[in-house]
Design a protein around this motif. Structure first.
Motif, mmCIF file in Angstrom:
data_model
loop_
_atom_site.group_PDB
_atom_site.id
_atom_site.type_symbol
_atom_site.label_atom_id
_atom_site.label_comp_id
_atom_site.label_asym_id
_atom_site.label_seq_id
_atom_site.Cartn_x
_atom_site.Cartn_y
_atom_site.Cartn_z
ATOM 1 N N SER A 60 0.829 -1.206 0.000
ATOM 2 C CA SER A 60 0.000 0.000 0.000
ATOM 3 C C SER A 60 0.865 1.257 0.000
ATOM 4 O O SER A 60 0.350 2.352 -0.174
ATOM 5 C CB SER A 60 -0.956 0.006 1.200
ATOM 6 N N GLU A 88 -1.399 -13.706 1.232
ATOM 7 C CA GLU A 88 -2.500 -12.832 0.849
ATOM 8 C C GLU A 88 -3.188 -12.316 2.100
ATOM 9 O O GLU A 88 -3.163 -12.936 3.146
ATOM 10 C CB GLU A 88 -3.506 -13.573 -0.030
ATOM 11 N N GLY A 89 -3.808 -11.198 1.959
ATOM 12 C CA GLY A 89 -4.554 -10.609 3.059
ATOM 13 C C GLY A 89 -5.058 -9.242 2.658
ATOM 14 O O GLY A 89 -4.769 -8.750 1.574
ATOM 15 N N ARG A 90 -5.797 -8.631 3.543
ATOM 16 C CA ARG A 90 -6.298 -7.293 3.229
ATOM 17 C C ARG A 90 -5.271 -6.257 3.641
ATOM 18 O O ARG A 90 -4.391 -6.542 4.468
ATOM 19 C CB ARG A 90 -7.645 -7.056 3.897
ATOM 20 N N PRO A 91 -5.350 -5.059 3.081
ATOM 21 C CA PRO A 91 -4.365 -4.023 3.413
ATOM 22 C C PRO A 91 -4.370 -3.700 4.906
ATOM 23 O O PRO A 91 -5.418 -3.666 5.544
ATOM 24 C CB PRO A 91 -4.829 -2.817 2.603
ATOM 25 N N HIS A 92 -3.183 -3.457 5.441
ATOM 26 C CA HIS A 92 -3.047 -3.096 6.844
ATOM 27 C C HIS A 92 -3.181 -1.589 7.046
ATOM 28 O O HIS A 92 -3.310 -1.126 8.171
ATOM 29 C CB HIS A 92 -1.685 -3.562 7.384
ATOM 30 N N GLU A 93 -3.108 -0.842 5.963
ATOM 31 C CA GLU A 93 -3.276 0.611 6.005
ATOM 32 C C GLU A 93 -3.698 1.075 4.619
ATOM 33 O O GLU A 93 -3.471 0.373 3.639
ATOM 34 C CB GLU A 93 -1.984 1.309 6.431
ATOM 35 N N PRO A 94 -4.319 2.227 4.515
ATOM 36 C CA PRO A 94 -4.752 2.707 3.198
ATOM 37 C C PRO A 94 -3.546 3.034 2.307
ATOM 38 O O PRO A 94 -2.494 3.403 2.810
ATOM 39 C CB PRO A 94 -5.561 3.966 3.498
#
Length: 97
Positions: A60, A88-94
């Motif tokens: 990100s 894989e995973g969702r973003p840890h910050e924008p």
């Protein structure tokens, strides 16, 4: 951005021409070949001969300096571990630039 990394701004013109399309496509094929066409980009490959290759990392933000070096060291460590093939995973910050 080009100026920030010491490159001539005239290089930006390459984005508005198809003159290099065949070279870019050939480079892309070579880049995804070790992981297969099903993953797309970004891909990273390390090693010589038969490289260890995988999709990612997806970031990100772009690390610099020591942080970039630590990230690369970690990626090489994971890729050299037998049986590893993805994170894989969702973003840890924008995302930010």
């Amino acid at each position: 951005m080009l100026r920030a990394v010491g490159l001539p701004e005239a290089l930006a013109g390459a984005a508005h021409t198809s003159a290099h399309d065949d070279l870019v496509r050939a480079s892309h094929r070579l880049g995804v070949e070790p992981v297969g066409p099903h993953v797309g980009t970004p891909t990273v490959a390390t090693g010589s001969g038969t490289p260890s290759a995988w999709f990612g990392p997806v970031l990100s933000r772009v690390p610099v300096g020591e942080e970039a070096g630590r990230l690369w060291d970690g990626v090489v460590l994971i890729s050299g571990t037998g049986g590893s093939h993805g994170l894989e995973g969702r973003p840890h910050e924008p995302p930010r630039g």
